[in-house]
Each structure stands twice: as structure tokens, then as C-alpha cells.
Design a protein around this motif. Structure first.
Motif, mmCIF file in Angstrom:
data_model
loop_
_atom_site.group_PDB
_atom_site.id
_atom_site.type_symbol
_atom_site.label_atom_id
_atom_site.label_comp_id
_atom_site.label_asym_id
_atom_site.label_seq_id
_atom_site.Cartn_x
_atom_site.Cartn_y
_atom_site.Cartn_z
ATOM 1 N N MET A 1 5.349 -47.338 -69.248
ATOM 2 C CA MET A 1 5.266 -46.199 -70.139
ATOM 3 C C MET A 1 5.923 -44.996 -69.459
ATOM 4 O O MET A 1 5.601 -44.652 -68.337
ATOM 5 N N ALA A 2 6.859 -44.370 -70.126
ATOM 6 C CA ALA A 2 7.566 -43.218 -69.566
ATOM 7 C C ALA A 2 6.699 -41.975 -69.698
ATOM 8 O O ALA A 2 5.830 -41.890 -70.560
ATOM 9 N N ASP A 3 6.969 -41.017 -68.851
ATOM 10 C CA ASP A 3 6.111 -39.835 -68.890
ATOM 11 C C ASP A 3 6.513 -38.877 -70.008
ATOM 12 O O ASP A 3 7.667 -38.808 -70.422
ATOM 13 N N ALA A 4 5.521 -38.163 -70.473
ATOM 14 C CA ALA A 4 5.709 -37.231 -71.584
ATOM 15 C C ALA A 4 6.640 -36.087 -71.205
ATOM 16 O O ALA A 4 7.349 -35.547 -72.057
ATOM 17 N N ASP A 5 6.665 -35.716 -69.917
ATOM 18 C CA ASP A 5 7.530 -34.614 -69.489
ATOM 19 C C ASP A 5 9.005 -34.951 -69.689
ATOM 20 O O ASP A 5 9.785 -34.106 -70.131
ATOM 21 N N ARG A 6 9.385 -36.178 -69.378
ATOM 22 C CA ARG A 6 10.792 -36.567 -69.587
ATOM 23 C C ARG A 6 11.126 -36.616 -71.073
ATOM 24 O O ARG A 6 12.229 -36.245 -71.477
ATOM 25 N N CYS A 7 10.183 -37.095 -71.867
ATOM 26 C CA CYS A 7 10.407 -37.121 -73.321
ATOM 27 C C CYS A 7 10.602 -35.698 -73.846
ATOM 28 O O CYS A 7 11.498 -35.447 -74.658
ATOM 29 N N SER A 8 9.789 -34.779 -73.362
ATOM 30 C CA SER A 8 9.922 -33.379 -73.780
ATOM 31 C C SER A 8 11.247 -32.793 -73.321
ATOM 32 O O SER A 8 11.903 -32.050 -74.063
ATOM 33 N N LEU A 9 11.658 -33.126 -72.104
ATOM 34 C CA LEU A 9 12.936 -32.632 -71.585
ATOM 35 C C LEU A 9 14.099 -33.162 -72.417
ATOM 36 O O LEU A 9 15.031 -32.416 -72.744
ATOM 37 N N PHE A 151 16.127 -41.993 -80.318
ATOM 38 C CA PHE A 151 15.107 -41.653 -79.330
ATOM 39 C C PHE A 151 13.705 -41.712 -79.933
ATOM 40 O O PHE A 151 12.781 -42.260 -79.315
ATOM 41 N N GLU A 152 13.536 -41.166 -81.120
ATOM 42 C CA GLU A 152 12.212 -41.188 -81.742
ATOM 43 C C GLU A 152 11.775 -42.625 -82.050
ATOM 44 O O GLU A 152 10.604 -42.964 -81.902
ATOM 45 N N THR A 153 12.708 -43.473 -82.421
ATOM 46 C CA THR A 153 12.400 -44.887 -82.635
ATOM 47 C C THR A 153 12.004 -45.544 -81.315
ATOM 48 O O THR A 153 11.051 -46.328 -81.259
ATOM 49 N N PHE A 154 12.727 -45.214 -80.251
ATOM 50 C CA PHE A 154 12.394 -45.725 -78.921
ATOM 51 C C PHE A 154 10.966 -45.327 -78.544
ATOM 52 O O PHE A 154 10.184 -46.158 -78.072
ATOM 53 N N VAL A 155 10.624 -44.067 -78.751
ATOM 54 C CA VAL A 155 9.284 -43.584 -78.408
ATOM 55 C C VAL A 155 8.228 -44.342 -79.206
ATOM 56 O O VAL A 155 7.218 -44.788 -78.653
ATOM 57 N N GLU A 156 8.477 -44.513 -80.493
ATOM 58 C CA GLU A 156 7.527 -45.257 -81.329
ATOM 59 C C GLU A 156 7.377 -46.698 -80.845
ATOM 60 O O GLU A 156 6.271 -47.224 -80.774
ATOM 61 N N GLN A 160 4.826 -44.228 -76.234
ATOM 62 C CA GLN A 160 4.818 -43.411 -75.032
ATOM 63 C C GLN A 160 3.920 -42.187 -75.132
ATOM 64 O O GLN A 160 3.724 -41.512 -74.143
ATOM 65 N N TRP A 161 3.433 -41.896 -76.263
ATOM 66 C CA TRP A 161 2.552 -40.721 -76.347
ATOM 67 C C TRP A 161 1.156 -41.217 -76.339
ATOM 68 O O TRP A 161 0.187 -40.773 -76.125
#
Length: 161
Positions: A1-9, A151-156, A160-161
């Protein structure tokens, strides 16, 4: 699971790129050839940074890999071809109309010396054919949107959230 900080960046980079595209369309400041080129190159540079962050997120989601990932090839060598996201990105790289391929073309354009003029041109001349990739605000906005959608599809997919 990737960190939320990188997703926000990554989201921040996409938002800033979109803001540069909006600035290129504003009539409140003179849009010279140099200013227009600066806005295009700034947009492409932000998208390249976002893509680098994405590659790190994919590597982290595929394994515990924490090394430097600077290209799709490096990602493949690091985590292999099996992770689904590597296959999805490889397919995008092979598709000439994908956001990945369009970004590659724009990045290559920025590395070619002498291909762009920084001197103002005669505004009364009408161009018959445009050489090089489409750098119009609409094309850049479409690229940003397609990147964001991926990216949003990747997150889903990776929760990751």
C-alpha cells in the motif's frame, strides 16, 4: 500500500499543471511566444514529476521495493512484468494515443535543441501545418485529465486510502 503523502503530492502536481494550462489561456497577461513556451514546458515538467511519483507508487504497491524508479523499464526490472499495474502501464506505453505516450512525445520535444523558436514570430503569418506534438491548452488539459483518471483508478484498485 502506497502512502497517502505521495498520492497527495501526485495530485498536487496534476493540479499545478492544470493551473499552468489555465494561465496560458488568460487574457490578463500578454501571452508571448516565450511565455507560452514556458507555460507548456512547465506543464510538461510537472507531469513528468507526477509520473515519477506514480512509478514509485506502483513499485511500492507491487513489492517492498524502495529504490529509485525513473522509467517504466526500471520498474519492469525492479518488480517484473507480473504485477497488473506494470502490464497496464506497458500497454499505455505501447498505445500511441494514451496519456503515457502523449507525455513521452512532449518530453522528447523538450529535449530537442533548436526545435522551438523563442523569438517572436510575425503574428500575421498563417501556419499551414504544425510540426511536432499538439501543445495546445485543450491537448494539455486532455492529457492531465487522462493521467488523473488513470491515477484515480489506480488508487481505487489498490485501496490506498
Amino acid at each position: 500500500m502506497a502512502d497517502a503523502d505521495r498520492c497527495s503530492l501526485l495530485r498536487e502536481k496534476l493540479t499545478l499543471a492544470g493551473q499552468l494550462v489555465r494561465l496560458s489561456e488568460e487574457s490578463s497577461h500578454p501571452n508571448t511566444v516565450v511565455t507560452g513556451e514556458a507555460l507548456v514546458q512547465g506543464t510538461v515538467a510537472l507531469l513528468a514529476e507526477a509520473r515519477s511519483i506514480l512509478l514509485k507508487l506502483v513499485a511500492e504497491s507491487a513489492s517492498d521495493y524502495t529504490g529509485e524508479i525513473d522509467s517504466l523499464e526500471t520498474l519492469r526490472r525492479s518488480v517484473g512484468e507480473q504485477p497488473g499495474e506494470v502490464q497496464v502501464l506497458s500497454a499505455a506505453a505501447a498505445d500511441g494515443n494514451s496519456w503515457w505516450s502523449r507525455l513521452e512525445v512532449l518530453l522528447a520535444r523538450q529535449q530537442e535543441p533548436g526545435r522551438r523558436s523563442s523569438r517572436p514570430r510575425d503574428e500575421t503569418l498563417i501556419a499551414v501545418a504544425a510540426a511536432g506534438p499538439d501543445c495546445s491548452p485543450d491537448a494539455l488539459r486532455s492529457l492531465i485529465s487522462d493521467f488523473r483518471d488513470y491515477f484515480e483508478t489506480f488508487v481505487e484498485r489498490h485501496d490506498q486510502w
